[in-house]
Design an enzyme around this catalytic site. Sequence first.
Site, PDB file in Angstrom:
ATOM      1  N   GLU A   1      30.607  -4.269  78.862  1.00 17.36           N
ATOM      2  CA  GLU A   1      28.978  -4.156  78.420  1.00 17.36           C
ATOM      3  C   GLU A   1      28.175  -5.662  78.443  1.00 17.36           C
ATOM      4  O   GLU A   1      28.502  -5.900  77.245  1.00 17.36           O
ATOM      5  CB  GLU A   1      28.140  -3.034  77.745  1.00 17.36           C
ATOM      6  CG  GLU A   1      26.942  -2.540  77.827  1.00 17.36           C
ATOM      7  CD  GLU A   1      25.868  -2.363  76.360  1.00 17.36           C
ATOM      8  OE1 GLU A   1      27.156  -1.295  76.333  1.00 17.36           O
ATOM      9  OE2 GLU A   1      24.963  -2.391  75.823  1.00 17.36           O
TER      10      GLU A   1
ATOM     11  N   ARG B   1      20.658 -10.133  76.851  1.00 10.92           N
ATOM     12  CA  ARG B   1      20.373 -11.057  75.701  1.00 10.92           C
ATOM     13  C   ARG B   1      20.184 -12.725  75.736  1.00 10.92           C
ATOM     14  O   ARG B   1      19.821 -13.112  74.899  1.00 10.92           O
ATOM     15  CB  ARG B   1      20.948 -10.287  74.313  1.00 10.92           C
ATOM     16  CG  ARG B   1      20.689  -8.718  74.037  1.00 10.92           C
ATOM     17  CD  ARG B   1      21.218  -8.837  72.641  1.00 10.92           C
ATOM     18  NE  ARG B   1      20.757  -6.861  72.743  1.00 10.92           N
ATOM     19  CZ  ARG B   1      22.023  -6.169  71.972  1.00 10.92           C
ATOM     20  NH1 ARG B   1      22.243  -6.962  70.387  1.00 10.92           N
ATOM     21  NH2 ARG B   1      21.041  -5.169  71.943  1.00 10.92           N
TER      22      ARG B   1
ATOM     23  N   LYS C   1      23.358   7.257  75.544  1.00 10.43           N
ATOM     24  CA  LYS C   1      24.007   5.990  74.560  1.00 10.43           C
ATOM     25  C   LYS C   1      22.684   7.197  73.707  1.00 10.43           C
ATOM     26  O   LYS C   1      21.516   7.284  73.673  1.00 10.43           O
ATOM     27  CB  LYS C   1      23.288   5.058  75.004  1.00 10.43           C
ATOM     28  CG  LYS C   1      23.395   4.175  73.959  1.00 10.43           C
ATOM     29  CD  LYS C   1      22.910   1.963  74.501  1.00 10.43           C
ATOM     30  CE  LYS C   1      23.006   1.517  73.200  1.00 10.43           C
ATOM     31  NZ  LYS C   1      23.232   0.358  73.335  1.00 10.43           N
TER      32      LYS C   1
HETATM   33  C1  3PG Z   1      23.474  -2.332  71.351  1.00 14.72           C
HETATM   34  O1  3PG Z   1      22.983  -3.458  72.630  1.00 14.72           O
HETATM   35  O2  3PG Z   1      23.812  -1.609  71.594  1.00 14.72           O
HETATM   36  C2  3PG Z   1      23.785  -3.134  69.906  1.00 14.72           C
HETATM   37  O3  3PG Z   1      22.917  -3.669  69.258  1.00 14.72           O
HETATM   38  C3  3PG Z   1      25.226  -2.780  69.360  1.00 14.72           C
HETATM   39  O4  3PG Z   1      25.364  -1.834  68.362  1.00 14.72           O
HETATM   40  P1  3PG Z   1      26.172  -3.377  67.261  1.00 14.72           P
HETATM   41  O5  3PG Z   1      25.678  -4.576  67.457  1.00 14.72           O
HETATM   42  O6  3PG Z   1      25.496  -2.613  65.350  1.00 14.72           O
HETATM   43  O7  3PG Z   1      27.728  -2.623  67.152  1.00 14.72           O
END
Ligand code: 3PG
Length: 219
Positions: free
Chosen positions: A51, A55, A139
């Site tokens: 994924e 960002r 999700k």
């Molecule tokens: C996402 O966008 O799915 C989350 O930021 C991932 O979460 P994590 O950084 O706590 O694993």
Amino acid sequence: MSDKLLSPVLQSRLDAVLTRCPLVPVITLERLDDAVPLGQALAAGGVTTLEITLRTEHAYGAITALRKALPDAWVGVGTVATLEQYRAAEDAGAQFVITPGSTLELLEYGTQAQAPLIPGISSLSELMEGYRLGYRAFKFFPAEVAGGVPALKAFAGPFPNVRFVPTGGIQAHMAPSYLALSNVVAVGGSWLTPPDLIRAGDWAGITRIARESLEMLKK
Ligand code: 3PG
């Protein structure tokens, strides 16, 4: 009221994505050049569903590069919040789309899109909006804050046929308890791709984390 329903073709494409690998690394790229070696390092450790989050500005380029370099992996996009981003990710070659939350606009587009959608939800009301449109996989985000394992156990009561990809606040040692649930098909997280290792180009370290995280699921 929408009359759009998730197409069976997209449903089966989603099944293929979700059953490939029980771990989904949430990848944020500070440099485009890191995309391929990072994807290769994860794949070498057995993690082949990726994924790429929107960002940073490198996401679309990374998706295109990874599709080319790793034809056997599933390359998707995350942090999609608008229709424009969904379409741009499809144009870049994304094979699945993950959103942090759900809007009706995105849910409706996802029913007929090229790349199947895994909508983000954190409550049953949001789930029910997607359920009405035919979605049976979501999700669950942010998983730890939104109730974690106990919440997903409770969701299985009214919705035994819905599957989840919990993500958010999950670390390697927590993944097995999520995956032990009948309604969890995969677990997502950024623990698989620590930024300091990516910055250092420590691809062997990334492979090790992927391999060890998968090993933990077998115990
Ligand atoms: C996402 O966008 O799915 C989350 O930021 C991932 O979460 P994590 O950084 O706590 O694993």
